[in-house]
Design an enzyme around this catalytic site. Structure first.
Site, PDB file in Angstrom:
ATOM      1  N   ASN A  87    -113.117  10.771  22.398  1.00 31.77           N
ATOM      2  CA  ASN A  87    -113.311  10.218  23.734  1.00 31.77           C
ATOM      3  C   ASN A  87    -114.740  10.478  24.212  1.00 31.77           C
ATOM      4  OD1 ASN A  87    -112.572   9.073  26.365  1.00 31.77           O
ATOM      5  ND2 ASN A  87    -110.477   9.465  25.713  1.00 31.77           N
ATOM      6  N   ARG A  88    -114.941  10.616  25.518  1.00 30.44           N
ATOM      7  CA  ARG A  88    -116.287  10.566  26.084  1.00 30.44           C
ATOM      8  C   ARG A  88    -116.754  11.902  26.656  1.00 30.44           C
ATOM      9  NH1 ARG A  88    -113.518   5.928  26.673  1.00 30.44           N
ATOM     10  NH2 ARG A  88    -114.606   3.991  26.181  1.00 30.44           N
ATOM     11  N   HIS A 115    -116.606   9.563  20.815  1.00 28.56           N
ATOM     12  CA  HIS A 115    -115.931   9.750  19.529  1.00 28.56           C
ATOM     13  C   HIS A 115    -116.806  10.417  18.462  1.00 28.56           C
ATOM     14  CE1 HIS A 115    -112.410   7.945  20.999  1.00 28.56           C
ATOM     15  NE2 HIS A 115    -112.610   6.691  20.667  1.00 28.56           N
ATOM     16  N   HIS A 189    -106.492   7.637  15.781  1.00 28.06           N
ATOM     17  CA  HIS A 189    -106.861   6.395  16.478  1.00 28.06           C
ATOM     18  C   HIS A 189    -106.267   5.143  15.826  1.00 28.06           C
ATOM     19  CE1 HIS A 189    -109.227   3.860  19.117  1.00 28.06           C
ATOM     20  NE2 HIS A 189    -109.892   4.901  19.597  1.00 28.06           N
ATOM     21  N   TYR A 191    -104.371   1.706  15.700  1.00 27.19           N
ATOM     22  CA  TYR A 191    -104.030   0.587  16.583  1.00 27.19           C
ATOM     23  C   TYR A 191    -102.684   0.042  16.135  1.00 27.19           C
ATOM     24  CZ  TYR A 191    -108.864   0.100  18.411  1.00 27.19           C
ATOM     25  OH  TYR A 191    -110.084   0.293  19.030  1.00 27.19           O
ATOM     26  N   ASP A 255    -107.539   1.805  29.428  1.00 28.02           N
ATOM     27  CA  ASP A 255    -108.313   2.745  28.615  1.00 28.02           C
ATOM     28  C   ASP A 255    -108.373   4.034  29.424  1.00 28.02           C
ATOM     29  OD1 ASP A 255    -109.820   3.931  26.671  1.00 28.02           O
ATOM     30  OD2 ASP A 255    -111.580   2.639  26.904  1.00 28.02           O
ATOM     31  N   GLN A 292    -104.538   9.273  25.698  1.00 24.05           N
ATOM     32  CA  GLN A 292    -105.312   8.094  26.077  1.00 24.05           C
ATOM     33  C   GLN A 292    -104.529   6.855  25.661  1.00 24.05           C
ATOM     34  OE1 GLN A 292    -108.293   8.589  27.594  1.00 24.05           O
ATOM     35  NE2 GLN A 292    -109.245   6.567  27.655  1.00 24.05           N
ATOM     36  N   GLU A 319    -103.524   7.998  21.938  1.00 21.76           N
ATOM     37  CA  GLU A 319    -104.339   9.052  21.346  1.00 21.76           C
ATOM     38  C   GLU A 319    -104.121  10.353  22.111  1.00 21.76           C
ATOM     39  OE1 GLU A 319    -108.462   7.412  21.383  1.00 21.76           O
ATOM     40  OE2 GLU A 319    -107.370   5.648  22.078  1.00 21.76           O
TER      41      GLU A 319
END
Length: 355
Positions: A87-88, A115, A189, A191, A255, A292, A319
């Site tokens: 993440n950030r 990431h 991660h 999808y 998100d 997340q 996540e």
């Protein structure tokens, strides 16, 4: 005379490509029910997971590419293990033990480090070791991140164990140790689209999130707000589609980090997703404080794999992780700091059933 059924090998290995002189191998794990998990040692990426639907047929519920080149070019972290920090991190800087560190600002839209940086753990070749137990086949991947890699201090030894149990569980167990105080917040991660390869939308999927609160902001700045009465309320099963409207950032969708109910760092229910069309259900448990929820907002059709373009809202991610931007929030900060002698641990269990 009827021939005896010979079950497939529990684990097979094949060549998937070459990168900087290192082989990228594909490992195929098959459980006793015929479910199949495929993993490559580049990025510890899950490339396929085949599980049965209501019709009894196996289908791949993972978005990804057909070959290594797809994962090397402009991939949105499909199926990867994320590290050193998922993440950030706002501003791409942090202070630790009196020293300031500067990281790549590889998410310019939010002014953040994302990431693990430009070459995070999703873009390296891991060592791989296949194994099998009474629970089912598994593969252990390991990577040593050098001191200073992507700007982070400390030499970190990381492992991820993927298991496909005979109870149709996909288990992810992430561990890390360091020789110097650093930050670690790993995430998985993949999808997902439970409709299988023919499905181009998750709008009809029904989501339950065991989360009565979320942390607004991309990335969050420390606020925690209740979901009640908002579009973030998935405390009872809700179709995702009606809530994919624009949010003021980017093309709409979700998100966002949700605060998982219950005691942090204990294994507990996180989410349940059901696809009414196929009957597939995925229930997620984890021991992390947050999850997340991402709805593929930036998939724009410019890439394709497995016969289909990757279009907006064609897949979702769940996540589990420590909260994003934790290093800048005093109440969360300690959760992402790893010191020598302490083990970072993160477990996820995805359970697949049919209704």
């Amino acid at each position: 005379m009827v021939e005896a059924f010979t079950p497939p090998a529990r684990i097979t290995r094949s060549h998937f490509g070459q990168l900087h002189g290192a082989e990228v191998a594909l490992y195929t794990l098959t459980n006793r029910n015929g479910a199949v998990l495929k993993v490559i040692n580049y990025g510890a990426i899950v490339t396929e997971l085949l599980v049965r639907g209501r019709d009894g047929e196996l289908a791949d519920v993972v978005r990804g590419f057909d070959d290594l080149q797809g994962y090397l070019e402009n991939t949105p972290y499909f199926g990867a293990t994320i590290g050193r920090v998922a993440n950030r991190i706002k501003g791409g800087t942090f202070e630790l033990e009196g020293q300031r560190y500067a990281l790549a600002l590889n998410d310019p839209a939010t002014g953040s480090h994302l990431h693990g940086g430009r070459r995070g753990w999703d873009k390296v070749v891991w060592n791989a070791e296949a194994d099998s137990s009474e629970r089912g086949p598994s593969i252990k991947l390991s990577y040593t991140s050098a001191d200073g890699e992507e700007g982070y201090p400390g030499r970190v030894q990381a492992t991820v164990l993927y298991s496909l149990t005979d109870a149709d569980e996909f288990r992810v167990e992430m561990r890390a140790m360091t020789d110097r105080t650093t930050l670690v917040n790993m995430a998985h991660h993949t999808y997902w689209n439970l409709g299988g390869p023919g499905s181009s939308s998750i709008a009809g999927h029904e989501l339950t999130l065991h989360a009565k609160a979320y942390t607004p902001g991309l990335p969050p700045a420390g606020a925690v707000e209740p979901v009640a009465g908002t579009r973030f309320d998935f405390t009872t099963a809700q179709p995702i589609g009606p809530r994919l409207q624009p949010t003021g950032y980017g093309p709409g969708g979700f998100d966002d980090n949700f605060v998982v109910d219950g005691a942090a760092f204990s294994l507990r229910p996180v989410a349940r997703v059901r696809d009414p069309g196929t009957g597939r259900v995925m229930a997620l448990e984890s021991d992390q404080p947050g999850v997340q929820f991402y709805t593929g907002n930036f998939l724009d059709g410019s890439t394709r794999g497995k016969g289909s373009p990757h279009v907006r809202h064609s897949a979702f991610c769940l996540e589990s992780q420590r909260f994003p931007n934790s290093i800048h929030v005093p109440a969360w900060r300690d959760s992402v700091i790893l010191v020598p002698g302490r083990l970072y641990s993160h477990t996820m269990i995805h359970r697949f059933t049919v209704e």
